[in-house]
Design a protein around this motif. Structure first.
Motif, PDB file in Angstrom:
ATOM      1  N   ASP A 128       0.858  -1.178   0.000  1.00  0.00           N
ATOM      2  CA  ASP A 128       0.000   0.000   0.000  1.00  0.00           C
ATOM      3  C   ASP A 128       0.898   1.231   0.000  1.00  0.00           C
ATOM      4  OD1 ASP A 128      -1.598   2.235   0.888  1.00  0.00           O
ATOM      5  OD2 ASP A 128      -3.121   0.768   1.448  1.00  0.00           O
ATOM      6  N   PRO A 129       0.734   2.152  -0.950  1.00  0.00           N
ATOM      7  CA  PRO A 129       1.609   3.330  -0.983  1.00  0.00           C
ATOM      8  C   PRO A 129       1.626   4.126   0.314  1.00  0.00           C
ATOM      9  CG  PRO A 129       0.337   3.179  -3.014  1.00  0.00           C
ATOM     10  CD  PRO A 129      -0.224   2.136  -2.084  1.00  0.00           C
ATOM     11  N   ASP A 130       0.508   4.108   1.066  1.00  0.00           N
ATOM     12  CA  ASP A 130       0.477   4.837   2.332  1.00  0.00           C
ATOM     13  C   ASP A 130       1.460   4.263   3.345  1.00  0.00           C
ATOM     14  OD1 ASP A 130      -1.448   6.571   1.417  1.00  0.00           O
ATOM     15  OD2 ASP A 130      -3.125   5.423   2.238  1.00  0.00           O
ATOM     16  N   ASP A 131       1.865   3.005   3.144  1.00  0.00           N
ATOM     17  CA  ASP A 131       2.724   2.338   4.112  1.00  0.00           C
ATOM     18  C   ASP A 131       4.167   2.225   3.650  1.00  0.00           C
ATOM     19  OD1 ASP A 131       0.494   1.845   5.696  1.00  0.00           O
ATOM     20  OD2 ASP A 131       0.054  -0.019   4.653  1.00  0.00           O
ATOM     21  N   VAL A 132       4.488   2.805   2.511  1.00  0.00           N
ATOM     22  CA  VAL A 132       5.784   2.523   1.912  1.00  0.00           C
ATOM     23  C   VAL A 132       6.937   2.925   2.829  1.00  0.00           C
ATOM     24  CG1 VAL A 132       5.865   4.716   0.634  1.00  0.00           C
ATOM     25  CG2 VAL A 132       7.177   2.746  -0.183  1.00  0.00           C
ATOM     26  N   VAL A 133       6.834   4.055   3.520  1.00  0.00           N
ATOM     27  CA  VAL A 133       7.951   4.484   4.366  1.00  0.00           C
ATOM     28  C   VAL A 133       8.090   3.570   5.578  1.00  0.00           C
ATOM     29  CG1 VAL A 133       8.881   6.347   5.782  1.00  0.00           C
ATOM     30  CG2 VAL A 133       7.819   6.871   3.593  1.00  0.00           C
ATOM     31  N   ASP A 134       6.980   3.308   6.270  1.00  0.00           N
ATOM     32  CA  ASP A 134       7.060   2.462   7.457  1.00  0.00           C
ATOM     33  C   ASP A 134       7.508   1.051   7.114  1.00  0.00           C
ATOM     34  OD1 ASP A 134       6.328   4.433   9.259  1.00  0.00           O
ATOM     35  OD2 ASP A 134       4.199   4.035   9.052  1.00  0.00           O
ATOM     36  N   GLU A 135       7.013   0.503   6.005  1.00  0.00           N
ATOM     37  CA  GLU A 135       7.427  -0.841   5.622  1.00  0.00           C
ATOM     38  C   GLU A 135       8.890  -0.861   5.174  1.00  0.00           C
ATOM     39  OE1 GLU A 135       3.141  -2.770   4.327  1.00  0.00           O
ATOM     40  OE2 GLU A 135       4.622  -2.337   2.774  1.00  0.00           O
ATOM     41  N   MET A 136       9.324   0.201   4.505  1.00  0.00           N
ATOM     42  CA  MET A 136      10.734   0.300   4.146  1.00  0.00           C
ATOM     43  C   MET A 136      11.602   0.321   5.396  1.00  0.00           C
ATOM     44  SD  MET A 136      13.363   2.778   4.190  1.00  0.00           S
ATOM     45  CE  MET A 136      12.559   4.373   4.087  1.00  0.00           C
ATOM     46  N   LEU A 137      11.184   1.094   6.393  1.00  0.00           N
ATOM     47  CA  LEU A 137      11.950   1.175   7.635  1.00  0.00           C
ATOM     48  C   LEU A 137      11.965  -0.165   8.363  1.00  0.00           C
ATOM     49  CD1 LEU A 137      10.777   4.687   8.876  1.00  0.00           C
ATOM     50  CD2 LEU A 137      13.014   4.088   7.940  1.00  0.00           C
ATOM     51  N   ASP A 138      10.825  -0.868   8.357  1.00  0.00           N
ATOM     52  CA  ASP A 138      10.797  -2.201   8.967  1.00  0.00           C
ATOM     53  C   ASP A 138      11.821  -3.113   8.297  1.00  0.00           C
ATOM     54  OD1 ASP A 138       8.759  -1.457  10.660  1.00  0.00           O
ATOM     55  OD2 ASP A 138       7.161  -2.347   9.456  1.00  0.00           O
ATOM     56  N   GLY A 139      11.860  -3.071   6.972  1.00  0.00           N
ATOM     57  CA  GLY A 139      12.815  -3.901   6.251  1.00  0.00           C
ATOM     58  C   GLY A 139      14.250  -3.507   6.515  1.00  0.00           C
ATOM     59  N   ALA A 140      14.505  -2.205   6.568  1.00  0.00           N
ATOM     60  CA  ALA A 140      15.870  -1.728   6.818  1.00  0.00           C
ATOM     61  C   ALA A 140      16.361  -2.130   8.201  1.00  0.00           C
ATOM     62  CB  ALA A 140      15.924  -0.208   6.649  1.00  0.00           C
ATOM     63  N   ILE A 141      15.486  -2.002   9.191  1.00  0.00           N
ATOM     64  CA  ILE A 141      15.880  -2.370  10.550  1.00  0.00           C
ATOM     65  C   ILE A 141      16.121  -3.877  10.636  1.00  0.00           C
ATOM     66  CG2 ILE A 141      15.128  -2.449  12.954  1.00  0.00           C
ATOM     67  CD1 ILE A 141      15.997   0.303  11.905  1.00  0.00           C
ATOM     68  N   ALA A 142      15.272  -4.664   9.964  1.00  0.00           N
ATOM     69  CA  ALA A 142      15.485  -6.111   9.959  1.00  0.00           C
ATOM     70  C   ALA A 142      16.801  -6.470   9.273  1.00  0.00           C
ATOM     71  CB  ALA A 142      14.311  -6.810   9.275  1.00  0.00           C
ATOM     72  N   ALA A 143      17.123  -5.764   8.190  1.00  0.00           N
ATOM     73  CA  ALA A 143      18.344  -6.056   7.443  1.00  0.00           C
ATOM     74  C   ALA A 143      19.597  -5.622   8.194  1.00  0.00           C
ATOM     75  CB  ALA A 143      18.293  -5.371   6.074  1.00  0.00           C
ATOM     76  N   HIS A 144      19.483  -4.556   8.980  1.00  0.00           N
ATOM     77  CA  HIS A 144      20.658  -3.970   9.642  1.00  0.00           C
ATOM     78  C   HIS A 144      20.504  -4.004  11.162  1.00  0.00           C
ATOM     79  CE1 HIS A 144      21.779  -2.785   5.643  1.00  0.00           C
ATOM     80  NE2 HIS A 144      20.744  -1.994   5.510  1.00  0.00           N
ATOM     81  N   ARG A 145      19.983  -5.103  11.661  1.00  0.00           N
ATOM     82  CA  ARG A 145      19.694  -5.187  13.103  1.00  0.00           C
ATOM     83  C   ARG A 145      20.957  -5.177  13.957  1.00  0.00           C
ATOM     84  NH1 ARG A 145      18.612  -9.959  10.627  1.00  0.00           N
ATOM     85  NH2 ARG A 145      19.673 -11.853  11.349  1.00  0.00           N
ATOM     86  N   THR A 146      22.120  -5.435  13.368  1.00  0.00           N
ATOM     87  CA  THR A 146      23.358  -5.343  14.146  1.00  0.00           C
ATOM     88  C   THR A 146      23.851  -3.908  14.254  1.00  0.00           C
ATOM     89  OG1 THR A 146      24.683  -5.771  12.163  1.00  0.00           O
ATOM     90  CG2 THR A 146      24.047  -7.686  13.500  1.00  0.00           C
ATOM     91  N   HIS A 147      23.257  -3.014  13.481  1.00  0.00           N
ATOM     92  CA  HIS A 147      23.661  -1.608  13.508  1.00  0.00           C
ATOM     93  C   HIS A 147      22.607  -0.695  14.127  1.00  0.00           C
ATOM     94  CE1 HIS A 147      26.352  -3.149  10.328  1.00  0.00           C
ATOM     95  NE2 HIS A 147      27.158  -2.172  10.670  1.00  0.00           N
ATOM     96  N   LEU A 148      21.323  -1.003  13.902  1.00  0.00           N
ATOM     97  CA  LEU A 148      20.256  -0.063  14.223  1.00  0.00           C
ATOM     98  C   LEU A 148      19.198  -0.704  15.099  1.00  0.00           C
ATOM     99  CD1 LEU A 148      19.660   1.160  10.561  1.00  0.00           C
ATOM    100  CD2 LEU A 148      20.863   2.439  12.311  1.00  0.00           C
ATOM    101  N   THR A 149      18.556   0.127  15.881  1.00  0.00           N
ATOM    102  CA  THR A 149      17.399  -0.321  16.651  1.00  0.00           C
ATOM    103  C   THR A 149      16.409   0.828  16.745  1.00  0.00           C
ATOM    104  OG1 THR A 149      16.674  -1.378  18.710  1.00  0.00           O
ATOM    105  CG2 THR A 149      18.328   0.348  18.908  1.00  0.00           C
ATOM    106  N   ALA A 150      15.132   0.482  16.843  1.00  0.00           N
ATOM    107  CA  ALA A 150      14.095   1.513  16.940  1.00  0.00           C
ATOM    108  C   ALA A 150      14.147   2.197  18.287  1.00  0.00           C
ATOM    109  CB  ALA A 150      12.723   0.886  16.713  1.00  0.00           C
ATOM    110  N   ILE A 151      13.738   3.448  18.295  1.00  0.00           N
ATOM    111  CA  ILE A 151      13.648   4.224  19.539  1.00  0.00           C
ATOM    112  C   ILE A 151      12.214   4.161  20.041  1.00  0.00           C
ATOM    113  CG2 ILE A 151      13.835   6.533  20.556  1.00  0.00           C
ATOM    114  CD1 ILE A 151      16.066   7.093  18.528  1.00  0.00           C
ATOM    115  N   LYS A 152      12.026   3.787  21.267  1.00  0.00           N
ATOM    116  CA  LYS A 152      10.696   3.607  21.822  1.00  0.00           C
ATOM    117  C   LYS A 152       9.910   4.920  21.787  1.00  0.00           C
ATOM    118  CE  LYS A 152       8.262   1.669  25.817  1.00  0.00           C
ATOM    119  NZ  LYS A 152       8.400   1.094  27.179  1.00  0.00           N
ATOM    120  N   GLY A 153       8.649   4.810  21.420  1.00  0.00           N
ATOM    121  CA  GLY A 153       7.771   5.975  21.429  1.00  0.00           C
ATOM    122  C   GLY A 153       7.551   6.611  20.081  1.00  0.00           C
ATOM    123  N   THR A 154       8.260   6.131  19.054  1.00  0.00           N
ATOM    124  CA  THR A 154       8.078   6.681  17.712  1.00  0.00           C
ATOM    125  C   THR A 154       8.461   5.635  16.686  1.00  0.00           C
ATOM    126  OG1 THR A 154       8.825   8.379  16.148  1.00  0.00           O
ATOM    127  CG2 THR A 154      10.403   7.679  17.821  1.00  0.00           C
TER     128      THR A 154
END
Length: 698
Positions: free
Chosen positions: A368-394
């Motif tokens: 869904d185009p409305d979700d493209v950024v959030d889904e991209m970020l989900d994929g990026a975090i999954a791909a680079h989980r040794t480098h990045l982690t989400a910040i709680k609350g956002t």
């Protein structure tokens, strides 16, 4: 033209007319209404409709021609269906919903709970995917959804109770609702092995610390879909009938201006939690956890529920709404939106299919185009989980796993999505400590910037670095004020490397483009070395002042939401000096050879850089997203030749896509004029998803 008339005598889609298109939710399961809406209301051409629907233009033409063949001149959709569709469109627009499904008025032929359940089942079937975790909130409507749900082909779906259990003698208990949904989805059901409401806060603390209950609550917080009803506080509501809240008088919450209940939590008219005596006694999904779920599907109707549903929408507790037409219009009226009449003034007749021409819509890998950024970020975090982690609350701020540390200046970068690997790719040890990401080509709001700053802060202050765009300047300045008010010393550096966007006399007015990657690297190294905040700021400013970039575009980029190109350019033209969002350049000219193009880019850079023989530079030949590496190496070849002639040493070279513009075809050249200090910082070890130098780590 009624919907019934359109259907009459037509072959089934998928027979003579090809595969069935994936019809947007708001049009129900009716591709005929979709095609007519696109043509008569959205005024797309038949070729554009064919691209959108994924069918042939001849098929589109045959759909529309039937109305003409019957002698219909003034086109109108069935009033009830049109009214429902219009209300859905307005609700989606007014509240920023992901989607909305409105049940047309059927004259009360079926009970409302049955109609809502059937519609909710249709929506849920469209939105649940293999591997999803579904949070199931209890209620009559949710049980009706489960009753009507028919899904096949899914794998690894988990349904989790959204609250603990209850002993009430009703058929729609939390256990029963979750079980029924799991059976319909052929998934696994995870209960919450504790009561929804316990005796006191001490008992709650004991229970949620039990390993089994803790594990179940953890699974609940991992939900990607939620199905819920919305309860009013009227005496005959499900809330009262269930006995769920018999342990406390509702007057406690009514006195605090509660208007409804979502997932067992009381909310006020703005969708904010209403605190009360049950808060410390309840086990289950909390409202902040609900808001973090990707798809929050509310199935609710009835005019008495308008205040409660409106509150849930205002509080963004819901982003997919299934309701009836009267309730939907009531919600819009209550929030001051325009009334939907259900009448169409369309008089346009079908035209002949236009002649074949250039493709108007780009092909993209999207859900869904409305979700493209959030889904991209989900994929990026999954791909680079040794480098990045989400910040709680956002959902739009992330920190480096090995970045922030006590006594170190925190570096926060940020900007719009669509430039990947910039900005997310430069978070990690030796570069940025945290990042805030906005929508496509849009600045991140102040909130994620503030969250990123707090996550990056090690007690020595925070340095913010961003591009020179109006939205970024406004939002980062607002965030900086809030960060300072929180007691964190903060400094800001704005990147201005784009030589083509403004004359040298107005360097501060230039855009920040791919050269900002060099600034991130220098600033990150300075912070990692433990230098004080003012020194880190000075070095970042020095790097920015000595970075020079020029870009060129061969083809425009297409935005995910529209798939339309954001500017036009002739087949034999290129845009010199283009920005990374498709901003106009300084000249549009005929395409030259690769060497001629590099010369046109390097001339203004070298004229401004004023380098002496023997000086050193770092070179970035950056692709805008659709330029193959083969061509980028061709460009670097000529850059190297130009620098060799001037006896300028290339101390570092980067060739690839470092700061893109979605799928734009083009490239930019950036030079960082090095001195000993900058050269040392450029070689300082770093480890990020998009740039790695050396092997050092803290």
């Amino acid at each position: 033209m009624s919907v019934a008339a359109l259907r009459k005598g037509r072959p089934a889609l998928g027979a003579a007319s090809g595969p069935s298109p994936d019809v947007p939710l708001r049009f129900g399961d009716d591709p005929f209404v979709w095609a007519c809406w696109l043509y008569y209301e959205d005024r797309l051409t038949q070729g554009e409709i064919a691209d959108v629907m994924g069918i042939s233009r001849a098929t589109v033409n045959s759909y529309l021609a039937e109305a003409r063949e019957r002698g219909i001149v003034n086109i109108s959709l069935d009033p009830k269906r049109l009214a429902a569709l219009s209300v859905a469109e307005e609700l989606k627009r007014h509240f920023g919903l992901h989607d909305c499904f409105i049940i047309p008025d059927d004259g009360a032929a079926r009970p409302a709970i049955e109609r809502l359940g059937a519609a909710g089942a249709q929506v849920l079937a469209r939105m649940v995917r293999s591997g999803d975790v579904v949070a199931a909130v209890w209620g009559r409507t949710v049980l009706s959804v489960a009753k009507h749900l028919r899904v096949s082909g899914l794998q690894d779906v988990t349904v989790v109770q959204a609250t603990g259990g209850m002993a009430a003698d009703v058929p729609y208990t939390p256990e029963r609702c979750a079980t029924a949904l799991a059976e319909a989805l052929h998934g696994r059901m995870v209960p919450i092995a504790a009561p929804a409401i316990v005796a006191d806060a001490a008992v709650r603390r004991l229970l949620i610390d039990e390993p089994l209950v803790k594990q179940q609550l953890t699974q609940l917080r991992q939900a990607s879909r939620a199905v819920l009803g919305v309860s009013s506080l009227r005496p005959e509501s499900t809330l009262h009938a269930s006995g769920f809240f018999d342990a406390v008088s509702l007057t406690n919450y009514l006195a605090r201006n509660a208007v409804g209940v979502v997932a067992g939590r009381f909310i006020d008219a703005q969708g904010r939690p209403v605190t009360g005596p049950l808060d410390e006694r309840m086990i289950g999904l909390e409202l902040p956890d609900l808001q973090s779920i990707d798809r929050r599907i509310a199935v609710a109707g009835g005019f008495d529920k308008v205040p409660a549903i409106l509150a849930a929408l205002r509080g963004r507790l819901v982003n997919v709404l299934v309701t009836d037409a009267a309730t939907g219009q009531g919600i819009l009226n209550a929030d001051g939106a325009a009334r939907i009449t259900g009448r169409s003034s369309v008089t346009r007749l079908p035209a002949e299919a236009p002649a074949a021409g250039p493709r108007l819509l780009a092909k993209k890998f999207l859900n869904d185009p409305d979700d493209v950024v959030d889904e991209m970020l989900d994929g990026a975090i999954a791909a680079h989980r040794t480098h990045l982690t989400a910040i709680k609350g956002t959902r739009r701020a992330f920190r480096a796993i090995k970045g922030p540390r006590t006594g170190k200046v925190g570096l926060v970068i940020g900007g719009g999505a669509g430039h990947e690997p910039c900005f997310l790719g430069y978070v990690g040890h030796g570069m940025a400590d945290a990042v805030a990401v906005g929508n496509v080509f849009s600045s991140p709001p102040p909130d994620p910037i503030v969250c990123a700053a707090h996550a990056a802060s090690g007690g020595a202050g925070v340095l913010l670095v961003h591009g020179n765009y109006a939205g970024d300047i406004m939002n980062f300045e607002m965030a900086a004020d809030r960060i300072a008010a929180d007691g964190i010393e903060v400094r800001t550096v704005v990147t201005t490397d784009d030589v083509a966007s403004s004359p040298i006399e107005d360097r501060q007015g230039r855009r920040g483009t791919a050269g900002n990657v060099f600034v991130f690297k220098i600033a990150g190294a300075a912070c990692d070395l433990g230098l004080p905040l003012e020194r880190c700021e000075a070095l970042a400013r020095k790097a920015n002042a000595r970075t020079f970039s020029v870009g060129v575009a061969l083809e425009p980029c297409a935005m995910p939401h529209t798939r339309r190109y954001n500017f036009t350019i002739g087949p034999d033209e290129m845009e010199m000096g283009v920005g990374i969002h498709g901003e106009p350049g300084i000249v549009r000219q005929s395409i030259g050879t690769a060497d001629q193009t590099v010369d046109a880019m390097m001339d203004p850079i070298l004229a401004e850089m004023v380098a002496a023989r023997g000086d050193r530079v770092a070179v970035l030949v950056n692709g805008f997203g659709a330029t193959p590496l083969m061509e980028l190496y061709l460009l670097f070849r000529r850059v190297s030749q130009r620098l060799t002639v001037k006896n300028i040493d290339v101390a570092a070279s980067l060739v690839g896509s470092y700061c893109t513009a979605l799928d734009m075809a083009g490239a930019s050249i950036s030079l960082l004029h090095l001195d000993d200090e900058l050269a040392g910082l450029l070689q300082h070890p770093c480890d990020t998803p998009a740039w790695r130098t050396g092997t050092g780590s803290p």
